[in-house]
Each structure stands twice: as C-alpha cells, then as structure tokens.
Design a protein around this motif. Structure first.
Motif, PDB file in Angstrom:
ATOM      1  N   ALA A 107      56.712 -31.703 -55.754  1.00 47.87           N
ATOM      2  CA  ALA A 107      55.993 -30.479 -55.408  1.00 47.87           C
ATOM      3  C   ALA A 107      56.503 -29.992 -54.057  1.00 47.87           C
ATOM      4  O   ALA A 107      56.625 -30.781 -53.113  1.00 47.87           O
ATOM      5  N   ARG A 108      56.813 -28.679 -53.997  1.00 48.64           N
ATOM      6  CA  ARG A 108      57.332 -28.156 -52.733  1.00 48.64           C
ATOM      7  C   ARG A 108      56.203 -27.944 -51.733  1.00 48.64           C
ATOM      8  O   ARG A 108      55.147 -27.423 -52.064  1.00 48.64           O
ATOM      9  N   GLN A 109      56.441 -28.378 -50.551  1.00 46.17           N
ATOM     10  CA  GLN A 109      55.434 -28.341 -49.493  1.00 46.17           C
ATOM     11  C   GLN A 109      56.124 -28.307 -48.138  1.00 46.17           C
ATOM     12  O   GLN A 109      57.339 -28.495 -48.053  1.00 46.17           O
ATOM     13  N   LEU A 110      55.333 -28.089 -47.106  1.00 48.41           N
ATOM     14  CA  LEU A 110      55.902 -28.099 -45.761  1.00 48.41           C
ATOM     15  C   LEU A 110      56.287 -29.524 -45.394  1.00 48.41           C
ATOM     16  O   LEU A 110      55.526 -30.460 -45.650  1.00 48.41           O
ATOM     17  N   ARG A 111      57.482 -29.678 -44.816  1.00 50.24           N
ATOM     18  CA  ARG A 111      57.874 -31.012 -44.343  1.00 50.24           C
ATOM     19  C   ARG A 111      56.960 -31.402 -43.180  1.00 50.24           C
ATOM     20  O   ARG A 111      56.618 -30.569 -42.345  1.00 50.24           O
ATOM     21  N   SER A 112      56.535 -32.656 -43.148  1.00 46.47           N
ATOM     22  CA  SER A 112      55.683 -33.129 -42.050  1.00 46.47           C
ATOM     23  C   SER A 112      55.913 -34.634 -41.909  1.00 46.47           C
ATOM     24  O   SER A 112      56.662 -35.239 -42.682  1.00 46.47           O
ATOM     25  N   ALA A 113      55.237 -35.233 -40.941  1.00 48.13           N
ATOM     26  CA  ALA A 113      55.372 -36.684 -40.764  1.00 48.13           C
ATOM     27  C   ALA A 113      54.933 -37.428 -42.035  1.00 48.13           C
ATOM     28  O   ALA A 113      55.421 -38.520 -42.326  1.00 48.13           O
ATOM     29  N   TRP A 114      54.005 -36.828 -42.794  1.00 48.22           N
ATOM     30  CA  TRP A 114      53.549 -37.426 -44.066  1.00 48.22           C
ATOM     31  C   TRP A 114      54.694 -37.478 -45.078  1.00 48.22           C
ATOM     32  O   TRP A 114      54.981 -38.530 -45.674  1.00 48.22           O
ATOM     33  N   THR A 115      55.376 -36.347 -45.316  1.00 47.22           N
ATOM     34  CA  THR A 115      56.475 -36.348 -46.301  1.00 47.22           C
ATOM     35  C   THR A 115      57.624 -37.219 -45.786  1.00 47.22           C
ATOM     36  O   THR A 115      58.254 -37.931 -46.566  1.00 47.22           O
TER      37      THR A 115
END
Ligand SMILES: Cc1cc2nc3c(=O)[nH]c(=O)nc-3n(C[C@H](O)[C@H](O)[C@H](O)COP(=O)(O)O)c2cc1C
Length: 386
Positions: free
Chosen positions: A292-300
C-alpha cells in the motif's frame, strides 16, 4: 463533459472522490461530483449512523460507499475465518518487534479504558473495524448499504461475491470495482461489475505495479465497453483531462482530498503531506500485509530493514498493527515521545502537489475548471500546435 456514466450516476461531473471523511463526501457530492465513503474500517452501527448523517445533509444528491469485500476467502464454507483464531496466529516475535519500535520512539500506551469504536476483541486486543477482511465480518456492512439510498457501491478487493452484486443490481445500484491489471478488469466484467476503476501504481493505498499512463488505455481496451474510471495520480485538471483523453469515462481520486479542510487526516499528518514531495511515498506491506502506498516514515523504514521481521500476510499484519497505529497517531498529535517520526498515512505520489490546506469545494472547482480549459485547448488545436 457529460455522458452515459454521469447520467447513470446522476452527477454533473465525472469526478469521484474516495474518502474516509463524510465531510469530504458531502462537499464533493454537493459540488456536482460524487463522494464515496470508505467504510471498511467501520462497524455496521457506525456506518448506519454515518449514512443517516449523509442523508440528512445530501437529501437526493447521490453518493456512494466503498468496502473491502473479498471475492474468494479462506474458510468460506464457515463464512470466513474466526477473528479470535486469526489474532492467535500473530507470532510473538512480531508483537515483540512492534513493541520495540514503540519503546524506541517513546510511544506511550493508550490510557486506561480507552477504546476505539466497539472493536476490542475477546482477548482484550483492540481491533479497528474489519481487519479480518472476511465476508463474515463485512456482511453486516453490506446489509446496511443494501438498506440505504446509496447510488454506487464500490469494492476494493477483487470482484465482489455474486450474491452481493446481485443484491445491489436488484436495487438498481451500480457496482464498481478497483483493478490494477487489465486481467482483473476482465474478471470484473465477467463477474457482473458495472464500472471498472483502473487504479495505477502511483495511487495512495493498496496498489499494483502498473502506472496509470499504461493501465488506463489497456483497461479501456480490455473491459469490452464497460465504463472505466481512472484512479492514481490525479489531483489536477490537466491530469483529469489526460485520463479522459486516454479513454476513461471519469476519474476516481483519493489523495487530493487528504489535505482539504474536511479531511479525516490529523494536523500532524496533514502538515507532513503539505511538505512532502512526489518521491516521499513508498509501497509498503507494513500496515495491512499487502503493498500500500503511503508516506515514508520511521515506521515504514523499520519494516523495510532486512534485519527486521517481514510484514505478515493480510489480515494478520492489520491485526498486529491496529492498536499500535492508534497509539502512534494519538501520541504524534499530543507531541509525545518521537511518535511524530513514525506517524504516516496512505497517500499517493500526487502528495508532491498538495501544498496547502483548502476547502474541498475549492479543490473540486479547480480540478474541473482546469480540466475544461485543457480539453478546450485540445479541441481548438492549441495543444497540437505547441
Ligand atoms: C488514505 C487512503 C485510504 C484508501 N483506502 C481505500 C479503501 O479502503 N478502499 C478502496 O477502494 N480504496 C482505497 N484507497 C484508494 C482510493 O480509492 C483511490 O483509488 C486512490 O486514492 C486513487 O489514487 P490517488 O491517491 O493518486 O488519488 C485509499 C486511498 C487513500 C489515499
């Protein structure tokens, strides 16, 4: 603009807006497009309340609902897998890994007694909505839709089961289905879907591998005359015009509404979106188990690291991450720990264009006005003379 599809849907402009915010749905439907409420995360009671709220504001103005219904599903004979059985399948190592992320970023637990929706399962594990994505869990939502006055039913996970399609057809409600490949589009046509939503790689949320520029004409050619809505990468009138020129009958948009005043996004996420560029998104399995496309973050980033566990398959990853995601989101808004580094949300590559928070009606007008102007310049030969 205007044709068979707008007539069928009873709308003025073939601009559809997928949104989890009922406020966006109202704004877009009132503006002459169609708002479609993403309801997969809701309980049947919550959906019923939201539809009553929409009816009170929209009267006869058309709107739709979108669910995640699996066409085929495990343990179908028993009506789908049992949620408790699924919860028990989440490996301890994955729970420990997620707990480690929360600890590293100093994300506090939910306060005592906090629940979201009525979705705390028998083991005390909070589960937002239908993270099992089984027909058994989703059927009550379908029943609410069947008893409502929605003018479009959309399904995200493959072809809806035949009994669902038949039930909507009996009520003269067209059924739309998302597809990321022409082959999936053909399956939709064979299964009785009325409108195919061709969703390209650049879209926010669950998405496939083929970019819209390639997918849209291929889908139009593959589905034998069914109307195609183009989705993925559309946030401006020029992009809408391009989709129509590629053969789509209209457009289905998601990300562009996330930075509107009416959006469900929290202030921290909205601010991140306004600052983000087109290459700040990533296709990650870290939320639901499917890309799923999402904003890159420390989580991804944590889930991309090969040293860490791989995301679990759907629906287990969603069960694993539901409660931590609520914690991260609440902590980020409260400015607690370093939750702001983890927090993210589904969004497509058009996030690079979203540079201000504006009313949804203004966004709608800007898109259709620019689309008209662009199509005029195509007709007048101005574009060809460049
Ligand atoms: C936050 C978010 C959540 C989404 N959730 C769903 C969903 O539950 N069901 C669905 O059919 N599509 C979902 N999508 C995909 C949209 O329906 C739409 O196809 C997509 O946003 C179009 O591409 P765009 O983001 O470039 O506009 C979601 C998209 C976003 C951005």
């Amino acid at each position: 603009m205007g044709g068979a599809l707008t007539q069928r849907l009873g709308i003025e402009r073939p601009l559809l807006a997928f949104s989890h915010s009922e406020h966006v749905v109202v704004a877009v439907s009132r503006a002459g497009g169609m708002g479609v409420l993403g309801a997969a995360q809701l309980t049947a009671d919550e959906l019923e309340r939201k539809l009553a709220w929409l009816d009170a504001r929209l009267g006869d103005v058309p709107y739709g609902v979108d669910l995640l219904l699996p066409g085929r599903y495990e343990a179908a004979d028993e009506g789908g897998l049992d949620r408790d059985a699924l919860v028990a399948e989440v490996p301890l190592a994955h729970r420990d890994f997620v707990q480690g992320i929360l600890d590293d970023y100093a994300v506090p637990p939910l306060e005592e007694g906090y629940t979201f929706g009525d979705q705390v399962d028998g083991r005390g594990v909070p589960v937002t909505g239908n993270h099992t994505y089984t027909l058994k869990d989703t059927w009550p939502l379908v029943e609410v839709c069947l008893a409502s006055r929605i003018r479009l039913f959309a399904n995200a996970l493959g072809v809806a089961p035949p009994e669902v399609i038949d039930a909507f057809h009996e009520r003269d409600v067209p059924v739309a289905g998302l597809a990321g490949t022409p082959r999936h589009g053909e399956k939709h046509r064979e299964g009785g879907t009325d409108i195919v939503i061709a969703q390209g790689y650049e879209a926010g949320g669950h998405t496939g591998e083929i970019a819209s520029m390639v997918l849209i004409p291929d889908m139009v050619d593959a589905v034998g005359g069914l109307p195609v809505l183009a989705a993925g990468g559309i946030a401006s009138g020029r992009q809408m015009a391009a989709a129509l020129v590629l053969g789509a009958s209209g457009v289905w948009t998601g990300s562009v509404w996330l930075t509107t005043e009416e959006a469900e996004t929290t202030p921290v996420v909205r601010e991140k979106f306004v600052r983000a560029r087109a290459d700040d998104t990533v296709r990650s399995r870290s939320f639901t188990g499917r890309p799923a496309r999402q904003l890159r973050s420390a989580w991804t980033d944590a889930w991309e690291d090969p040293a860490n566990p791989d995301p679990l398959p759907m629906p287990l990853q969603g069960i694993l991450t539901a409660e931590p995601q609520v914690r991260i989101s609440r902590a980020a808004e409260a400015g607690e720990g370093r939750a702001g580094e983890l927090v993210n949300y589904f969004v497509g590559q058009v996030v690079g264009r979203l540079d201000a928070v504006r009313p949804a009606a203004e966004v709608f007008d800007a898109i259709v006005t620019e689309c008209d102007r662009t199509l005029d310049s195509v007709r007048s030969g101005e574009l060809a003379a460049r």
